[in-house]
Enzyme design. Sequence first.
Site, PDB file in Angstrom:
ATOM      1  N   GLN A  17       1.378   1.481  -7.603  1.00  0.00           N
ATOM      2  CA  GLN A  17       1.036   1.750  -8.999  1.00  0.00           C
ATOM      3  C   GLN A  17       1.824   0.976 -10.052  1.00  0.00           C
ATOM      4  O   GLN A  17       1.246   0.470 -11.017  1.00  0.00           O
ATOM      5  CB  GLN A  17       1.182   3.256  -9.291  1.00  0.00           C
ATOM      6  N   GLU A 139       7.389   7.288  -7.731  1.00  0.00           N
ATOM      7  CA  GLU A 139       7.336   7.947  -9.045  1.00  0.00           C
ATOM      8  C   GLU A 139       8.335   9.101  -9.242  1.00  0.00           C
ATOM      9  O   GLU A 139       9.165   9.077 -10.138  1.00  0.00           O
ATOM     10  CB  GLU A 139       5.903   8.467  -9.248  1.00  0.00           C
ATOM     11  N   ASP A 168       6.162   5.057 -12.667  1.00  0.00           N
ATOM     12  CA  ASP A 168       5.323   3.952 -12.199  1.00  0.00           C
ATOM     13  C   ASP A 168       4.661   3.215 -13.361  1.00  0.00           C
ATOM     14  O   ASP A 168       4.986   2.070 -13.657  1.00  0.00           O
ATOM     15  CB  ASP A 168       4.234   4.492 -11.264  1.00  0.00           C
ATOM     16  N   GLY A 247      11.757  16.723 -31.444  1.00  0.00           N
ATOM     17  CA  GLY A 247      12.326  16.248 -32.704  1.00  0.00           C
ATOM     18  C   GLY A 247      12.914  17.376 -33.520  1.00  0.00           C
ATOM     19  O   GLY A 247      13.139  18.484 -33.034  1.00  0.00           O
ATOM     20  N   GLY A 248      13.134  17.117 -34.760  1.00  0.00           N
ATOM     21  CA  GLY A 248      13.730  18.107 -35.649  1.00  0.00           C
ATOM     22  C   GLY A 248      12.707  19.098 -36.205  1.00  0.00           C
ATOM     23  O   GLY A 248      13.028  19.902 -37.078  1.00  0.00           O
TER      24      GLY A 248
HETATM   25  N1  CAO Z   1       1.593 -10.759   4.208  1.00  0.00           N
HETATM   26  C1  CAO Z   1       2.568 -10.414   5.074  1.00  0.00           C
HETATM   27  N2  CAO Z   1       3.466  -9.451   4.830  1.00  0.00           N
HETATM   28  C2  CAO Z   1       3.367  -8.813   3.662  1.00  0.00           C
HETATM   29  C3  CAO Z   1       2.386  -9.122   2.706  1.00  0.00           C
HETATM   30  C4  CAO Z   1       1.466 -10.147   3.023  1.00  0.00           C
HETATM   31  N3  CAO Z   1       0.498 -10.505   2.188  1.00  0.00           N
HETATM   32  N4  CAO Z   1       2.524  -8.304   1.640  1.00  0.00           N
HETATM   33  C5  CAO Z   1       3.584  -7.513   1.912  1.00  0.00           C
HETATM   34  N5  CAO Z   1       4.093  -7.806   3.123  1.00  0.00           N
HETATM   35  C6  CAO Z   1       5.221  -7.181   3.791  1.00  0.00           C
HETATM   36  C7  CAO Z   1       6.512  -7.308   3.035  1.00  0.00           C
HETATM   37  O1  CAO Z   1       7.044  -8.577   3.229  1.00  0.00           O
HETATM   38  C8  CAO Z   1       7.353  -6.199   3.673  1.00  0.00           C
HETATM   39  O2  CAO Z   1       7.862  -6.677   4.893  1.00  0.00           O
HETATM   40  P1  CAO Z   1       9.399  -6.445   5.375  1.00  0.00           P
HETATM   41  O3  CAO Z   1       9.600  -4.964   5.336  1.00  0.00           O
HETATM   42  O4  CAO Z   1       9.397  -7.012   6.746  1.00  0.00           O
HETATM   43  O5  CAO Z   1      10.268  -7.148   4.432  1.00  0.00           O
HETATM   44  C9  CAO Z   1       6.294  -5.161   4.029  1.00  0.00           C
HETATM   45  O6  CAO Z   1       5.030  -5.800   3.857  1.00  0.00           O
HETATM   46  C10 CAO Z   1       6.255  -3.880   3.257  1.00  0.00           C
HETATM   47  O7  CAO Z   1       6.738  -3.987   1.952  1.00  0.00           O
HETATM   48  P2  CAO Z   1       7.441  -2.737   1.252  1.00  0.00           P
HETATM   49  O8  CAO Z   1       8.696  -2.392   2.015  1.00  0.00           O
HETATM   50  O9  CAO Z   1       7.581  -3.039  -0.163  1.00  0.00           O
HETATM   51  O10 CAO Z   1       6.346  -1.572   1.454  1.00  0.00           O
HETATM   52  P3  CAO Z   1       6.558  -0.019   1.797  1.00  0.00           P
HETATM   53  O11 CAO Z   1       5.170   0.523   1.867  1.00  0.00           O
HETATM   54  O12 CAO Z   1       7.412   0.223   2.978  1.00  0.00           O
HETATM   55  O13 CAO Z   1       7.308   0.578   0.508  1.00  0.00           O
HETATM   56  C11 CAO Z   1       7.566   1.092  -1.816  1.00  0.00           C
HETATM   57  C12 CAO Z   1       6.599   0.892  -0.648  1.00  0.00           C
HETATM   58  C13 CAO Z   1       6.727   1.299  -3.079  1.00  0.00           C
HETATM   59  C14 CAO Z   1       8.424   2.346  -1.573  1.00  0.00           C
HETATM   60  C15 CAO Z   1       8.470  -0.145  -1.979  1.00  0.00           C
HETATM   61  O14 CAO Z   1       7.657  -1.278  -2.056  1.00  0.00           O
HETATM   62  C16 CAO Z   1       9.382  -0.094  -3.189  1.00  0.00           C
HETATM   63  O15 CAO Z   1      10.391   0.614  -3.204  1.00  0.00           O
HETATM   64  N6  CAO Z   1       9.062  -0.887  -4.240  1.00  0.00           N
HETATM   65  C17 CAO Z   1       9.871  -1.013  -5.412  1.00  0.00           C
HETATM   66  C18 CAO Z   1       9.769   0.186  -6.298  1.00  0.00           C
HETATM   67  C19 CAO Z   1       8.351   0.494  -6.710  1.00  0.00           C
HETATM   68  O16 CAO Z   1       7.627  -0.303  -7.240  1.00  0.00           O
HETATM   69  N7  CAO Z   1       7.996   1.747  -6.486  1.00  0.00           N
HETATM   70  C20 CAO Z   1       6.778   2.298  -7.068  1.00  0.00           C
HETATM   71  C21 CAO Z   1       5.637   2.187  -6.204  1.00  0.00           C
HETATM   72  S1  CAO Z   1       4.311   2.932  -7.059  1.00  0.00           S
HETATM   73  O17 CAO Z   1       4.496   4.528  -6.698  1.00  0.00           O
END
Ligand code: CAO
Length: 415
Positions: A17, A139, A168, A247-248
Amino acid sequence: MSKALDGVRILDFTHVQSGPTCTQLLAWFGADVIKVERAGAGDITREQLRDIPDVDSLYFTMLNHNKRSITIDTKNPEGKQVLETLIQKCDVLVENFAPGALDRMGFTWERIQELNPRMIVASVKGFGPGPYEDCKVYENVAQCAGGAASTTGFDDGPPVVTGAQIGDSGTGLHLALGIVTALYQRTQSGRGQKVLAAMQDGVLNLCRVKLRDQQRLDRTGTMKEYPQYPNGKFGEAVPRAGNASGGGQPGWILKCKGWETDPNAYIYFITQAPVWAKICNVIGKEEWATDPNYATPAARLPHLKDIFAEIERWTMTKTKFEAMQILNKYDIPCGPILSMKEIAEEPSLRKTGTIVEVDHPTRGKYLTVGNPIKLSDSPTEVTRSPLLGEHTDEVMAELGYSPEQISALRTAGAI
Ligand code: CAO
């Protein structure tokens, strides 16, 4: 008509998001947003909270309008090369992967700079540098770590998260501002830069008034507009203030006609000082306008509970819309508690493009929230979100790949 961000090309490496909110806004302002997704899977939200089997979820469609989708396996060496070409051709790379993911893919800041020194690299992370910088964040974690949860809810209950996605979507908004600012600076400097919006920082920015209150509390030990005053106790930290106005100008949520069966038959009522005499007239307490116990804002503070109880006796005789109509005549600030159903059906929001009906090839018609920021010279037309990889061939051709090269890369699993 041209658009404000015409000519700006965004490499959209975002998911879920926070990042998609940011790039959707940039797309609405006219940027060409190319969303890079993993073949076969794509943004995880495509399949989350689905209401129709095998169709992109509303979660995805409502956050990815006006974008193009290209699939690239960025861990495949040939896929990496395609991404490098995209980096050379784009102005901004936006990402919200977990900390370090982009580096692990081989795309460090230094490498990106080598490929394109004008590239702006914009990131959402849960936390800025510090003890939690390596954490994955969603979030509600941000709402808790940014001070929103500890200050939301009622005094006698636990911390509460809000339905507004301030962690988000709020951080996505912050990031979008950072990006256009960096684009502006680039017109002078010729260089790209890193833009970071940490979700904790974004939430805290939106909770700024609570840090104001913390310092007032530290100094005076009390806050007279909080419901804890005068009979309750204040501790060391800003307490939860229920529905008190930030606010106030004291305010509270009051029951309206039908509250027994309708969970949203309520109105927010603000006892703004300049209209106090009018409030007294409307609710039939004319004597309060001159009574020294009620006539001034300071005198009223210890009686706020009684005052709102008396006003509620009046609001309970009216529907929230009737109350609104009467109070507006006297410039008394108030607002009906609108349900999502009422908002979805509100004609004026359709008229302004704040609520938009969009058609989608596999889902059919659905409602979304349009661009809340209206530019007179760059109006937003909301177009549907892309299917997974819908624009892979088109974008690859624009990058200079021939149909044969595209098909070879597809066979190799790179795109
Ligand atoms: N081709 C190949 N690999 C890909 C890719 C693609 N096109 N797109 C993504 N990937 C891979 C990434 O390289 C990553 O690999 P590694 O773990 O080996 O480095 C993997 O996919 C997953 O990425 P991620 O760790 O970001 O995804 P997740 O689902 O485990 O975590 C989230 C999700 C949101 C918790 C994390 O991305 C995060 O903390 N983001 C920053 C904060 C944020 O934006 N949070 C709000 C999200 S909205 O609620």
